[in-house]
Design a protein around this motif. Sequence first.
Motif, PDB file in Angstrom:
ATOM      1  N   THR A 136      36.982  38.389  40.775  1.00 13.39           N
ATOM      2  CA  THR A 136      37.367  38.504  41.965  1.00 13.39           C
ATOM      3  C   THR A 136      38.052  39.642  42.430  1.00 13.39           C
ATOM      4  OG1 THR A 136      37.359  36.045  42.098  1.00 13.39           O
ATOM      5  CG2 THR A 136      38.546  37.200  43.941  1.00 13.39           C
ATOM      6  N   LEU A 137      37.814  40.292  43.180  1.00 13.30           N
ATOM      7  CA  LEU A 137      38.279  41.830  43.692  1.00 13.30           C
ATOM      8  C   LEU A 137      39.117  41.351  45.073  1.00 13.30           C
ATOM      9  CD1 LEU A 137      36.067  42.561  41.825  1.00 13.30           C
ATOM     10  CD2 LEU A 137      36.099  44.757  42.902  1.00 13.30           C
ATOM     11  N   HIS A 138      40.390  41.777  44.990  1.00  9.81           N
ATOM     12  CA  HIS A 138      41.290  41.503  46.160  1.00  9.81           C
ATOM     13  C   HIS A 138      41.671  42.868  46.790  1.00  9.81           C
ATOM     14  CE1 HIS A 138      41.897  37.322  45.015  1.00  9.81           C
ATOM     15  NE2 HIS A 138      41.995  37.639  43.755  1.00  9.81           N
ATOM     16  N   PHE A 139      41.752  42.899  48.293  1.00  5.84           N
ATOM     17  CA  PHE A 139      41.786  44.150  48.851  1.00  5.84           C
ATOM     18  C   PHE A 139      43.240  44.033  49.811  1.00  5.84           C
ATOM     19  CE2 PHE A 139      37.437  43.894  47.562  1.00  5.84           C
ATOM     20  CZ  PHE A 139      37.161  45.033  46.974  1.00  5.84           C
ATOM     21  N   SER A 140      43.563  45.303  50.063  1.00 10.90           N
ATOM     22  CA  SER A 140      44.726  45.464  50.936  1.00 10.90           C
ATOM     23  C   SER A 140      44.678  44.758  52.356  1.00 10.90           C
ATOM     24  CB  SER A 140      45.489  46.633  51.033  1.00 10.90           C
ATOM     25  OG  SER A 140      44.365  47.522  51.525  1.00 10.90           O
ATOM     26  N   ASP A 141      43.397  44.447  52.776  1.00 10.59           N
ATOM     27  CA  ASP A 141      43.386  44.006  54.142  1.00 10.59           C
ATOM     28  C   ASP A 141      43.166  42.336  53.846  1.00 10.59           C
ATOM     29  OD1 ASP A 141      40.711  43.442  52.848  1.00 10.59           O
ATOM     30  OD2 ASP A 141      39.741  44.422  54.803  1.00 10.59           O
ATOM     31  N   SER A 142      43.651  41.751  52.924  1.00 15.16           N
ATOM     32  CA  SER A 142      43.415  40.419  52.420  1.00 15.16           C
ATOM     33  C   SER A 142      41.934  39.954  52.295  1.00 15.16           C
ATOM     34  CB  SER A 142      44.144  39.394  53.621  1.00 15.16           C
ATOM     35  OG  SER A 142      45.477  39.667  53.681  1.00 15.16           O
ATOM     36  N   ASP A 143      41.070  40.788  52.259  1.00 16.26           N
ATOM     37  CA  ASP A 143      39.692  40.236  51.787  1.00 16.26           C
ATOM     38  C   ASP A 143      39.642  40.205  50.301  1.00 16.26           C
ATOM     39  OD1 ASP A 143      39.007  39.931  54.515  1.00 16.26           O
ATOM     40  OD2 ASP A 143      37.483  41.649  54.305  1.00 16.26           O
ATOM     41  N   ALA A 144      38.770  39.497  49.880  1.00 20.77           N
ATOM     42  CA  ALA A 144      38.203  39.486  48.608  1.00 20.77           C
ATOM     43  C   ALA A 144      36.937  39.174  48.295  1.00 20.77           C
ATOM     44  CB  ALA A 144      39.055  38.171  47.995  1.00 20.77           C
ATOM     45  N   ILE A 145      36.579  39.846  47.133  1.00 17.89           N
ATOM     46  CA  ILE A 145      34.904  39.548  46.812  1.00 17.89           C
ATOM     47  C   ILE A 145      34.726  39.222  45.682  1.00 17.89           C
ATOM     48  CG2 ILE A 145      32.867  41.155  46.719  1.00 17.89           C
ATOM     49  CD1 ILE A 145      34.044  43.135  48.570  1.00 17.89           C
ATOM     50  N   ASP A 146      33.897  38.282  45.343  1.00 18.55           N
ATOM     51  CA  ASP A 146      33.615  37.601  43.966  1.00 18.55           C
ATOM     52  C   ASP A 146      32.326  38.163  43.582  1.00 18.55           C
ATOM     53  OD1 ASP A 146      34.988  34.258  45.099  1.00 18.55           O
ATOM     54  OD2 ASP A 146      35.696  35.845  43.982  1.00 18.55           O
ATOM     55  N   ILE A 147      32.219  38.626  42.430  1.00 14.11           N
ATOM     56  CA  ILE A 147      30.960  39.321  41.848  1.00 14.11           C
ATOM     57  C   ILE A 147      30.748  38.463  40.326  1.00 14.11           C
ATOM     58  CG2 ILE A 147      31.150  41.562  43.088  1.00 14.11           C
ATOM     59  CD1 ILE A 147      32.007  42.704  40.288  1.00 14.11           C
ATOM     60  N   LEU A 148      29.711  38.834  39.990  1.00 13.20           N
ATOM     61  CA  LEU A 148      29.126  38.318  38.510  1.00 13.20           C
ATOM     62  C   LEU A 148      28.657  39.822  37.916  1.00 13.20           C
ATOM     63  CD1 LEU A 148      27.072  35.223  39.020  1.00 13.20           C
ATOM     64  CD2 LEU A 148      29.837  35.389  38.292  1.00 13.20           C
ATOM     65  N   ALA A 149      29.684  40.151  36.879  1.00  9.34           N
ATOM     66  CA  ALA A 149      29.266  41.497  36.114  1.00  9.34           C
ATOM     67  C   ALA A 149      28.611  41.103  34.899  1.00  9.34           C
ATOM     68  CB  ALA A 149      30.370  42.173  35.911  1.00  9.34           C
ATOM     69  N   PRO A 150      27.510  41.642  34.525  1.00  7.89           N
ATOM     70  CA  PRO A 150      26.741  41.419  33.482  1.00  7.89           C
ATOM     71  C   PRO A 150      27.402  42.038  32.141  1.00  7.89           C
ATOM     72  CG  PRO A 150      25.776  42.976  34.623  1.00  7.89           C
ATOM     73  CD  PRO A 150      26.670  42.611  35.483  1.00  7.89           C
ATOM     74  N   VAL A 151      27.494  41.483  30.997  1.00 11.11           N
ATOM     75  CA  VAL A 151      28.045  41.854  30.021  1.00 11.11           C
ATOM     76  C   VAL A 151      26.959  42.799  29.114  1.00 11.11           C
ATOM     77  CG1 VAL A 151      29.246  41.566  27.369  1.00 11.11           C
ATOM     78  CG2 VAL A 151      29.247  40.074  29.532  1.00 11.11           C
ATOM     79  N   LYS A 152      27.558  44.485  28.942  1.00 13.15           N
ATOM     80  CA  LYS A 152      26.452  45.280  28.482  1.00 13.15           C
ATOM     81  C   LYS A 152      26.874  45.731  27.188  1.00 13.15           C
ATOM     82  CE  LYS A 152      24.392  46.266  32.642  1.00 13.15           C
ATOM     83  NZ  LYS A 152      23.775  47.401  33.677  1.00 13.15           N
ATOM     84  N   PRO A 153      26.007  46.363  26.444  1.00 15.08           N
ATOM     85  CA  PRO A 153      26.610  46.941  25.078  1.00 15.08           C
ATOM     86  C   PRO A 153      27.383  48.206  25.298  1.00 15.08           C
ATOM     87  CG  PRO A 153      24.168  46.941  25.250  1.00 15.08           C
ATOM     88  CD  PRO A 153      24.647  46.495  26.486  1.00 15.08           C
ATOM     89  N   LEU A 154      28.100  48.442  24.261  1.00 19.80           N
ATOM     90  CA  LEU A 154      29.145  49.626  24.426  1.00 19.80           C
ATOM     91  C   LEU A 154      28.501  50.875  24.801  1.00 19.80           C
ATOM     92  CD1 LEU A 154      32.030  50.887  23.624  1.00 19.80           C
ATOM     93  CD2 LEU A 154      31.198  51.460  21.427  1.00 19.80           C
ATOM     94  N   MET A 155      27.549  51.396  24.488  1.00 17.07           N
ATOM     95  CA  MET A 155      26.934  52.536  24.565  1.00 17.07           C
ATOM     96  C   MET A 155      26.385  52.537  26.141  1.00 17.07           C
ATOM     97  SD  MET A 155      27.493  54.361  22.102  1.00 17.07           S
ATOM     98  CE  MET A 155      26.761  55.925  22.454  1.00 17.07           C
ATOM     99  N   GLU A 156      26.193  51.487  26.747  1.00 14.29           N
ATOM    100  CA  GLU A 156      25.675  51.397  28.043  1.00 14.29           C
ATOM    101  C   GLU A 156      26.797  51.766  28.922  1.00 14.29           C
ATOM    102  OE1 GLU A 156      22.797  48.620  29.833  1.00 14.29           O
ATOM    103  OE2 GLU A 156      21.705  48.489  27.711  1.00 14.29           O
ATOM    104  N   THR A 157      28.084  51.398  28.648  1.00 12.59           N
ATOM    105  CA  THR A 157      29.257  51.484  29.332  1.00 12.59           C
ATOM    106  C   THR A 157      29.972  52.511  29.418  1.00 12.59           C
ATOM    107  OG1 THR A 157      30.603  50.206  27.806  1.00 12.59           O
ATOM    108  CG2 THR A 157      29.458  48.814  29.580  1.00 12.59           C
ATOM    109  N   MET A 158      29.552  53.411  28.324  1.00 13.47           N
ATOM    110  CA  MET A 158      30.028  54.909  28.066  1.00 13.47           C
ATOM    111  C   MET A 158      29.806  55.834  29.241  1.00 13.47           C
ATOM    112  SD  MET A 158      31.842  54.249  25.208  1.00 13.47           S
ATOM    113  CE  MET A 158      32.044  55.888  24.515  1.00 13.47           C
ATOM    114  N   SER A 159      30.621  56.580  29.754  1.00 11.01           N
ATOM    115  CA  SER A 159      30.287  57.900  30.452  1.00 11.01           C
ATOM    116  C   SER A 159      30.031  59.067  29.759  1.00 11.01           C
ATOM    117  CB  SER A 159      31.385  57.863  31.468  1.00 11.01           C
ATOM    118  OG  SER A 159      32.564  58.295  31.222  1.00 11.01           O
TER     119      SER A 159
END
Length: 168
Positions: A136-159
């Motif tokens: 759940t991401l909370h923002f300064s305007d009091s809004d919130a957004i719920d997301i589902l983030a997939p779990v990915k392998p280490l190499m896929e999350t490296m920049s």
Amino acid sequence: MKCLAPVFRYSRAALAGLSMAGSLMIGCISSANAAMVSITDPAVRAVPPTSTNTAAFMTLQNKGKDDIKLVGVDSSIAARVEIHGHRHEGHKMVMFKMDDLPLPAGKEVRLESGGYHIMIMGLKKTLKEGEEVPLTLHFSDSDAIDILAPVKPLMETMSKDPHGHMHH
């Protein structure tokens, strides 16, 4: 606004009204004064079973007319979740906690390995590749957004930097 992942969008006032009505709308919900933040490419880094911490990455785009900030993140799978950044100190990269992350109007902010990211600490269970992590991401305007983030392998999350070097 186009939904690219399951999203629950609400303002605290709207949530109170929906709860009283006994239903919660699922999908993209926005009001005239709600921040227009789109979230793309969410991912949580898979870690070994012995690790109690991981990181989440995504791209946030403020499509609204006003600057806002990401002021907090929650997840039921961890003891605590923090917004983090990186800075160079001598020859080292140092990670630090941030109170908020500015999201300028009309701009995109990438949360990625080697830069801004979300630290998920005190994992309550081992995360398996392919699972989805509720955030759940909370923002300064009091809004919130719920997301589902997939779990990915280490190499896929490296920049990668422009020279092809991996960062973590």
